[in-house]
Design a protein around this motif. Structure first.
Motif, mmCIF file in Angstrom:
data_model
loop_
_atom_site.group_PDB
_atom_site.id
_atom_site.type_symbol
_atom_site.label_atom_id
_atom_site.label_comp_id
_atom_site.label_asym_id
_atom_site.label_seq_id
_atom_site.Cartn_x
_atom_site.Cartn_y
_atom_site.Cartn_z
ATOM 1 N N GLU A 11 0.928 -1.204 0.029
ATOM 2 C CA GLU A 11 -0.089 0.151 -0.071
ATOM 3 C C GLU A 11 0.734 1.400 -0.003
ATOM 4 O OE1 GLU A 11 -3.394 2.287 2.744
ATOM 5 O OE2 GLU A 11 -3.140 0.013 2.841
ATOM 6 N N TYR A 12 0.501 2.158 -0.974
ATOM 7 C CA TYR A 12 1.236 3.368 -0.931
ATOM 8 C C TYR A 12 0.254 4.601 -0.559
ATOM 9 C CZ TYR A 12 4.708 6.734 -2.843
ATOM 10 O OH TYR A 12 5.635 7.777 -2.939
ATOM 11 N N ASN A 13 0.581 5.459 0.394
ATOM 12 C CA ASN A 13 -0.093 6.411 0.973
ATOM 13 C C ASN A 13 -0.138 7.452 0.292
ATOM 14 O OD1 ASN A 13 -1.317 4.861 3.065
ATOM 15 N ND2 ASN A 13 0.324 5.402 4.442
ATOM 16 N N VAL A 14 -0.949 8.152 -0.364
ATOM 17 C CA VAL A 14 -1.159 9.488 -1.201
ATOM 18 C C VAL A 14 -2.096 10.177 -0.902
ATOM 19 C CG1 VAL A 14 -1.168 10.351 -3.467
ATOM 20 C CG2 VAL A 14 0.273 8.361 -3.161
ATOM 21 N N THR A 15 -2.001 11.592 -0.439
ATOM 22 C CA THR A 15 -2.984 12.440 -0.264
ATOM 23 C C THR A 15 -3.115 13.424 -1.669
ATOM 24 O OG1 THR A 15 -1.620 13.980 0.795
ATOM 25 C CG2 THR A 15 -2.657 12.409 2.111
ATOM 26 N N VAL A 74 -8.254 19.468 -11.251
ATOM 27 C CA VAL A 74 -6.616 19.078 -11.195
ATOM 28 C C VAL A 74 -6.447 18.806 -9.733
ATOM 29 C CG1 VAL A 74 -4.277 19.749 -11.969
ATOM 30 C CG2 VAL A 74 -6.192 20.116 -13.476
ATOM 31 N N VAL A 75 -5.549 17.643 -9.439
ATOM 32 C CA VAL A 75 -5.356 17.593 -8.080
ATOM 33 C C VAL A 75 -4.029 17.190 -8.092
ATOM 34 C CG1 VAL A 75 -7.537 16.879 -7.275
ATOM 35 C CG2 VAL A 75 -5.722 15.179 -8.205
ATOM 36 N N ARG A 76 -3.315 17.540 -7.021
ATOM 37 C CA ARG A 76 -1.773 17.492 -6.798
ATOM 38 C C ARG A 76 -1.656 16.362 -5.892
ATOM 39 N NH1 ARG A 76 1.711 20.249 -9.147
ATOM 40 N NH2 ARG A 76 3.487 20.079 -7.659
ATOM 41 N N ALA A 77 -0.757 15.375 -6.317
ATOM 42 C CA ALA A 77 -0.646 14.045 -5.360
ATOM 43 C C ALA A 77 0.621 14.425 -4.369
ATOM 44 C CB ALA A 77 -0.335 12.841 -6.171
ATOM 45 N N GLU A 78 0.531 14.130 -3.307
ATOM 46 C CA GLU A 78 1.693 14.198 -2.388
ATOM 47 C C GLU A 78 1.782 12.803 -1.699
ATOM 48 O OE1 GLU A 78 3.463 17.125 -1.401
ATOM 49 O OE2 GLU A 78 1.970 18.139 -2.767
ATOM 50 N N PRO A 79 2.845 12.385 -2.311
ATOM 51 C CA PRO A 79 3.196 10.737 -1.839
ATOM 52 C C PRO A 79 3.495 10.715 -0.415
ATOM 53 C CG PRO A 79 4.775 11.833 -3.539
ATOM 54 C CD PRO A 79 3.983 12.687 -3.291
ATOM 55 N N GLY A 80 3.259 9.651 -0.053
ATOM 56 C CA GLY A 80 3.781 9.408 1.595
ATOM 57 C C GLY A 80 4.451 8.010 1.533
ATOM 58 N N ALA A 81 4.741 7.396 2.293
ATOM 59 C CA ALA A 81 5.586 6.148 2.610
ATOM 60 C C ALA A 81 5.213 4.968 2.185
ATOM 61 C CB ALA A 81 5.970 6.291 3.809
ATOM 62 N N TRP A 82 5.695 3.838 1.541
ATOM 63 C CA TRP A 82 5.391 2.397 1.549
ATOM 64 C C TRP A 82 4.968 1.971 2.819
ATOM 65 C CZ3 TRP A 82 4.234 0.485 -2.877
ATOM 66 C CH2 TRP A 82 4.926 1.191 -4.263
ATOM 67 N N GLN A 83 4.040 1.194 2.710
ATOM 68 C CA GLN A 83 3.741 0.357 3.958
ATOM 69 C C GLN A 83 3.738 -1.150 3.681
ATOM 70 O OE1 GLN A 83 0.015 1.843 5.598
ATOM 71 N NE2 GLN A 83 0.969 3.781 6.045
#
Length: 83
Positions: A11-15, A74-83
């Motif tokens: 799972e890759y957390n992205v907001t 249009v959205v901007r993705a802010e990547p989080g950490a791999w889990q």
């Protein structure tokens, strides 16, 4: 015999947040019709009010009451950490 392949997904957390510099896009297409949809389209508009005015005007001219509405942003993705 065939081989079995297994894939593992993490799972890759992205907001996502709306891009404040991009205007949203609102569109509608008239889908009124028994044998065939009317197909009249609003084109790209940038406020819900503009879209409502277009639908109201088309409805007043034709009596058509069914529309398919699309809203795009249009959205901007802010990547989080791999889990």
């Amino acid at each position: 015999m065939g081989t079995t392949t297994r894939y593992r997904f993490r799972e890759y957390n992205v907001t996502t947040d709306p891009d404040p510099l991009a205007l949203p896009i609102f569109e509608a297409v008239c889908i009124t019709g028994e044998e065939q949809d009317c197909g009249a389209a609003s084109g790209e508009l940038h406020t819900p009010e503009e879209l409502t005015r277009w639908i109201a005007g088309h409805c007043a001219q034709t009596g058509h009451q069914s529309y398919e509405q699309t809203t795009r942003t249009v959205v901007r993705a802010e990547p989080g950490a791999w889990q």
